[in-house]
Write an enzyme that holds these catalytic residues in place. Sequence first.
Site, PDB file in Angstrom:
ATOM      1  N   ARG A  96      70.524   6.135  69.556  1.00 26.71           N
ATOM      2  CA  ARG A  96      71.577   6.374  68.565  1.00 26.71           C
ATOM      3  C   ARG A  96      71.638   5.208  67.590  1.00 26.71           C
ATOM      4  NH1 ARG A  96      75.071  10.590  68.912  1.00 26.71           N
ATOM      5  NH2 ARG A  96      74.835  10.873  71.137  1.00 26.71           N
ATOM      6  N   SER A 132      43.755  -1.415  65.514  1.00 24.60           N
ATOM      7  CA  SER A 132      44.796  -0.402  65.765  1.00 24.60           C
ATOM      8  C   SER A 132      46.111  -1.117  66.014  1.00 24.60           C
ATOM      9  CB  SER A 132      44.436   0.436  66.995  1.00 24.60           C
ATOM     10  OG  SER A 132      44.439  -0.374  68.145  1.00 24.60           O
ATOM     11  N   ASP A 134      74.534   0.915  75.208  1.00 23.97           N
ATOM     12  CA  ASP A 134      75.320   0.456  74.063  1.00 23.97           C
ATOM     13  C   ASP A 134      76.801   0.261  74.411  1.00 23.97           C
ATOM     14  OD1 ASP A 134      75.865   3.116  74.487  1.00 23.97           O
ATOM     15  OD2 ASP A 134      75.666   3.733  72.405  1.00 23.97           O
ATOM     16  N   ASP A 144      80.104   6.581  75.110  1.00 20.84           N
ATOM     17  CA  ASP A 144      81.311   6.285  74.326  1.00 20.84           C
ATOM     18  C   ASP A 144      82.156   7.517  74.012  1.00 20.84           C
ATOM     19  OD1 ASP A 144      79.344   7.147  72.650  1.00 20.84           O
ATOM     20  OD2 ASP A 144      79.551   5.542  71.171  1.00 20.84           O
ATOM     21  N   ASP A 146      71.312   4.744  76.255  1.00 23.35           N
ATOM     22  CA  ASP A 146      71.354   3.865  75.070  1.00 23.35           C
ATOM     23  C   ASP A 146      71.689   2.395  75.363  1.00 23.35           C
ATOM     24  OD1 ASP A 146      70.844   6.188  73.695  1.00 23.35           O
ATOM     25  OD2 ASP A 146      72.924   6.501  73.080  1.00 23.35           O
ATOM     26  N   ALA A 154      77.224   9.031  95.025  1.00 26.73           N
ATOM     27  CA  ALA A 154      77.951   7.855  95.519  1.00 26.73           C
ATOM     28  C   ALA A 154      79.460   8.064  95.454  1.00 26.73           C
ATOM     29  CB  ALA A 154      77.543   6.616  94.721  1.00 26.73           C
ATOM     30  N   THR A 205      74.451   6.428  80.119  1.00 27.13           N
ATOM     31  CA  THR A 205      73.765   6.745  78.857  1.00 27.13           C
ATOM     32  C   THR A 205      72.488   5.923  78.783  1.00 27.13           C
ATOM     33  OG1 THR A 205      73.801   6.423  76.449  1.00 27.13           O
ATOM     34  CG2 THR A 205      75.371   5.115  77.689  1.00 27.13           C
ATOM     35  N   ARG A 226      78.826  18.468  75.327  1.00 23.63           N
ATOM     36  CA  ARG A 226      79.562  17.705  74.310  1.00 23.63           C
ATOM     37  C   ARG A 226      80.626  18.683  73.805  1.00 23.63           C
ATOM     38  NH1 ARG A 226      76.394  13.121  73.478  1.00 23.63           N
ATOM     39  NH2 ARG A 226      74.146  13.385  73.387  1.00 23.63           N
ATOM     40  N   GLY A 259      75.357  13.056  76.685  1.00 25.19           N
ATOM     41  CA  GLY A 259      73.923  13.190  76.979  1.00 25.19           C
ATOM     42  C   GLY A 259      73.634  12.854  78.437  1.00 25.19           C
TER      43      GLY A 259
HETATM   44  O1  F6P Z   1      73.268   9.079  73.695  1.00 29.04           O
HETATM   45  C1  F6P Z   1      72.060   9.478  74.253  1.00 29.04           C
HETATM   46  C2  F6P Z   1      71.164  10.110  73.223  1.00 29.04           C
HETATM   47  O2  F6P Z   1      69.978  10.503  73.848  1.00 29.04           O
HETATM   48  C3  F6P Z   1      70.887   9.255  71.988  1.00 29.04           C
HETATM   49  O3  F6P Z   1      69.919   8.275  72.200  1.00 29.04           O
HETATM   50  C4  F6P Z   1      70.481  10.319  70.985  1.00 29.04           C
HETATM   51  O4  F6P Z   1      70.700   9.871  69.659  1.00 29.04           O
HETATM   52  C5  F6P Z   1      71.398  11.464  71.338  1.00 29.04           C
HETATM   53  O5  F6P Z   1      71.798  11.268  72.687  1.00 29.04           O
HETATM   54  C6  F6P Z   1      70.807  12.830  71.187  1.00 29.04           C
HETATM   55  O6  F6P Z   1      71.774  13.756  71.514  1.00 29.04           O
HETATM   56  P1  F6P Z   1      71.476  15.299  71.740  1.00 29.04           P
HETATM   57  O7  F6P Z   1      70.742  15.466  73.025  1.00 29.04           O
HETATM   58  O8  F6P Z   1      72.827  15.932  71.787  1.00 29.04           O
HETATM   59  O9  F6P Z   1      70.639  15.737  70.579  1.00 29.04           O
END
Ligand code: F6P
Length: 317
Positions: free
Chosen positions: A172, A216, A130, A103, A128, A22, A126, A72, A11
């Site tokens: 994710r 709200s 993570d 990852d 995420d 860089a 990423t 991917r 992604g």
């Molecule tokens: O890993 C980055 C991310 O944006 C995640 O947060 C999400 O679950 C996933 O990629 C979505 O992937 P795609 O763009 O392939 O649908």
Amino acid sequence: MKRIAVLTSGGDAPGMNAAIRAVVRAGVYYEKEVFGVYEGYEGLIAGNFVKLKVRSVNNILHRGGTFLKSARSEEFRTPEGRKKAIKQLKKKEIDGLVVVGGDGTFTGAMKLSEESGIPIIGIPGTIDNDLAGTDYTLGFDTATNTVAHAIDQIRDTALSHNRLFFIEVMGRNSGAIAVRSGIAGGAVATLIPEKDMSTEALIKKLDKGGKRGKTSSLVVVAEAGSPGRTYTLADDVKKSRPEFDVKVTVLGHLQRGGSPSCFDRVLASRLGVAAIEGLIDGKKDVMAGIENDAVTYTTFKHAIETPKPVEEEAFRV
Ligand code: F6P
């Protein structure tokens, strides 16, 4: 080490362009030839290389996405696919590779370096956040800022209409984006995969707010491996509390784009230099990261396999 290639995979994340820049500038500084590979591992298989000079990375520091494009790749997961990629790398006489991604990218890099003997250094890219071995991944800061702004916008409607909004964010299997943006957006609750909260407990929280005169509410929900899961959750709440005016906003891919924040630009620039210097130093199969404001190198295996715990203190806040 004379010829270094760089690619972005998985992604896209804000800051990837700044990282490529860089890598190129640091590579040229150390008198290396630098090549970009288009479309991640797909481009590696196809031999889609381009020579990059300092002028090739002009005016990209502030741009979202990745000008090298990303993919991917299914084929790269197969030994046959990787064989093709290795052939292309050897043909181009590449003796070091920098991969920017998450990852999945690093899993591929581990196999590629094992099968080819070519040293590879990763840059964590990423939204995420993570990956272990770095406090922050590229794009996380920008994405959480984007979410915080989106929550501000939604808040106007929530307030004007006395509504309960569920806002689903990416990540994710990680709740990192949700925790950060939940604090920044003043969410009444933040639901993340790392911490269980039952629908009953959530309703109790919402009722408590209602008793205090709250009209709200905003609830931030991490996608937790099931994008769109928030619709079911919102339906369950509506069944128990039909009087609530419930709405769902799934922020989706708007979180991935946009100009990188100052933080992400600096992070990308530091990591790009660290990747080149790491390769020159003879490091391989490691991810460059920044921990406690210092550059570190962590094995791909550790970066991928070590669970990155949710920020306990931030969650408590
Ligand atoms: O890993 C980055 C991310 O944006 C995640 O947060 C999400 O679950 C996933 O990629 C979505 O992937 P795609 O763009 O392939 O649908």
